[in-house]
Design an enzyme around this catalytic site. Sequence first.
Site, PDB file in Angstrom:
ATOM      1  N   ASP A  22       2.720  -4.743   4.538  1.00  0.00           N
ATOM      2  CA  ASP A  22       1.786  -5.243   5.782  1.00  0.00           C
ATOM      3  C   ASP A  22       2.295  -5.987   6.948  1.00  0.00           C
ATOM      4  O   ASP A  22       1.873  -7.081   7.342  1.00  0.00           O
ATOM      5  CB  ASP A  22       0.487  -5.719   5.252  1.00  0.00           C
ATOM      6  CG  ASP A  22      -0.131  -5.055   4.140  1.00  0.00           C
ATOM      7  OD1 ASP A  22      -0.649  -5.655   3.063  1.00  0.00           O
ATOM      8  OD2 ASP A  22       0.110  -3.931   4.205  1.00  0.00           O
ATOM      9  N   GLU A 184      -7.535   1.635   8.447  1.00  0.00           N
ATOM     10  CA  GLU A 184      -7.308   0.002   8.121  1.00  0.00           C
ATOM     11  C   GLU A 184      -6.291  -0.308   8.950  1.00  0.00           C
ATOM     12  O   GLU A 184      -5.696   0.448   9.857  1.00  0.00           O
ATOM     13  CB  GLU A 184      -7.050  -0.370   6.800  1.00  0.00           C
ATOM     14  CG  GLU A 184      -5.905   0.698   6.000  1.00  0.00           C
ATOM     15  CD  GLU A 184      -5.935   0.533   4.558  1.00  0.00           C
ATOM     16  OE1 GLU A 184      -6.836  -0.195   3.832  1.00  0.00           O
ATOM     17  OE2 GLU A 184      -5.016   1.080   3.740  1.00  0.00           O
TER      18      GLU A 184
HETATM   19  C1  6LW Z   1      -3.972  -4.215   3.126  1.00  0.00           C
HETATM   20  C2  6LW Z   1      -4.383  -2.761   3.566  1.00  0.00           C
HETATM   21  C3  6LW Z   1      -3.776  -1.863   2.857  1.00  0.00           C
HETATM   22  O1  6LW Z   1      -4.868  -5.118   3.524  1.00  0.00           O
HETATM   23  O2  6LW Z   1      -3.510  -2.803   1.566  1.00  0.00           O
HETATM   24  O3  6LW Z   1      -2.021  -0.358   2.866  1.00  0.00           O
HETATM   25  C4  6LW Z   1      -4.047  -3.807   1.781  1.00  0.00           C
HETATM   26  N1  6LW Z   1      -2.980  -0.970   3.202  1.00  0.00           N
HETATM   27  O4  6LW Z   1      -4.117  -2.527   5.049  1.00  0.00           O
HETATM   28  C5  6LW Z   1      -3.085  -4.615   0.713  1.00  0.00           C
HETATM   29  O5  6LW Z   1      -1.739  -4.380   1.259  1.00  0.00           O
END
Ligand code: 6LW
Length: 515
Positions: A22, A184
């Site tokens: 991230d 996300e």
């Molecule tokens: C992060 C989300 C995700 O907050 O997994 O791959 C979570 N994406 O964006 C933890 O890394």
Amino acid sequence: MTSPKPEPPHYDNPVIPGFHPDPSACRVGEDYYLVCSSFEYFPGVPVFHSRDLVHWRQIGNVLDRPSQLPLPADAMASDGIYAPTIRHHDGRFWVITTNTSHGGNFTVTAERPEGPWSDPVWIDLPGIDPDLAWDEDGNCWSAFAGAHGADFFGVQVARIDPEAGKVLEGPLPAWEGTGLQWPEAPHLYRIGEWWYLLIAEGGTERGHTVAVARAPSPRGPWESAPTNPVLSHRSTNRPIQSTGHADLVGTPDGQWWMVLLATRPRGYSPGFHVLGRETFLTPVRWEDGWPRVGPVELRERAPGSPRPVEPAPRRDDFDAPELDPRWISPRSRPDGSWSLTERPGWLTLRATGPTLDRPGCTFVGRRQSHPESRTTVLLDPGTGRAGLSVRVDEAHHYDLEVSDGRVDVVARIGPVRQTTAGRPVPPGPVILEITTRHVRELPPDDAEPRGLHVAAPDYVGFHVNGEPLAEIDGRYLSTEVATGFTGRVIGMYATGGTAWFDWFDHGPHDAAEGP
Ligand code: 6LW
């Protein structure tokens, strides 16, 4: 005679190996700064500095005080701190992130990226992966990934007062992505006449992708890029997989680059990644007002002329007054459980829990940063129980443990805990070594079923005073087996009495090929 055109310099991916997922980066003048998520580990949110986006050195941790990082003693592995965003605005550094184990979303600020960072300003925003962006009128906007079960399950935006932790407008539904699961990791950018919204979708595993939309304002309406996903390695046989969760950063001479997470799985199907999700770098070009991102290569052309920063030393002799920022501990590092002054030149560890199988033990480790690695320590176990461990979580770890005049290899894999090898050791200091190596040769026919060896992503070896003791299939210390969002951490521990470590060395295995 014409001299060959000088090859532009290259760099190897990942640019920050080991569990550094991230990633979010920003530029201030000629300097770049980057942060990553850190989950249940303390200190949290490592912050890195670079002068060329390729060579990074960790300069601190954003959350380096318990008051910034309240984690319940029994916080689950891979809970805690999820994805952060780092930005620079009005002469200050800002980080916004989520503590999934306590309080949710919050911001911290600092005058200098190495800190000290402020205590959290909690903000009543739902969801995860909060972002920060300021418009030309000085309004602060935060995009975030909507919480599960919300009526609008996608990326939302809100106008906020980050100083006061107040929501001033919204949250407003922004974009649900192109229809894949888990929209996300949103980031907002004002580039040219447009606002861009970069997101991840498809889930952080092999279906991971990066998508982008644009709008005249942070309020929308958002138009999806005709070329979405702008990046994905899904369904390819590329050595880099799960590319996603990206952030864009521009250079002083107008180039654009993307930092992102990805994995390097090995072994037989389904493939196992053992270093967690690592930080990669790839170039971006703009066409017709949209970003274009090629596949992420293990070896890319470097941006401009690389201007490295000093690499961090691989060996720590524990002679400094403070612990190097790369050292991490699960959930906490209580005063009294460690000291650099009790025995100058040694790290003293005092047991706070009897076993690595439960939260609350004394463990100080570093992210495994090389697929093929060698980690060595000099341990004086005194009359206690201590050793060197490679862990993913409390239910998945291999330990080289010294106690009562013996050294034993202990494997904890899910519900199974087994001592797989051991022998007596004389009292006094002992050199412990854990290696990880890829399988190159098939075992002799009479060894274990041949498939077993080929399937492994690597083999984890254990050596005492230079003598080999055992070797175990590494697949059981992979995310595919242990699950979660972190990766291997190799560290020193004490689960009985007090132990002293003179030095710790972690580097590539001499037999290693490449990064
Ligand atoms: C992060 C989300 C995700 O907050 O997994 O791959 C979570 N994406 O964006 C933890 O890394």
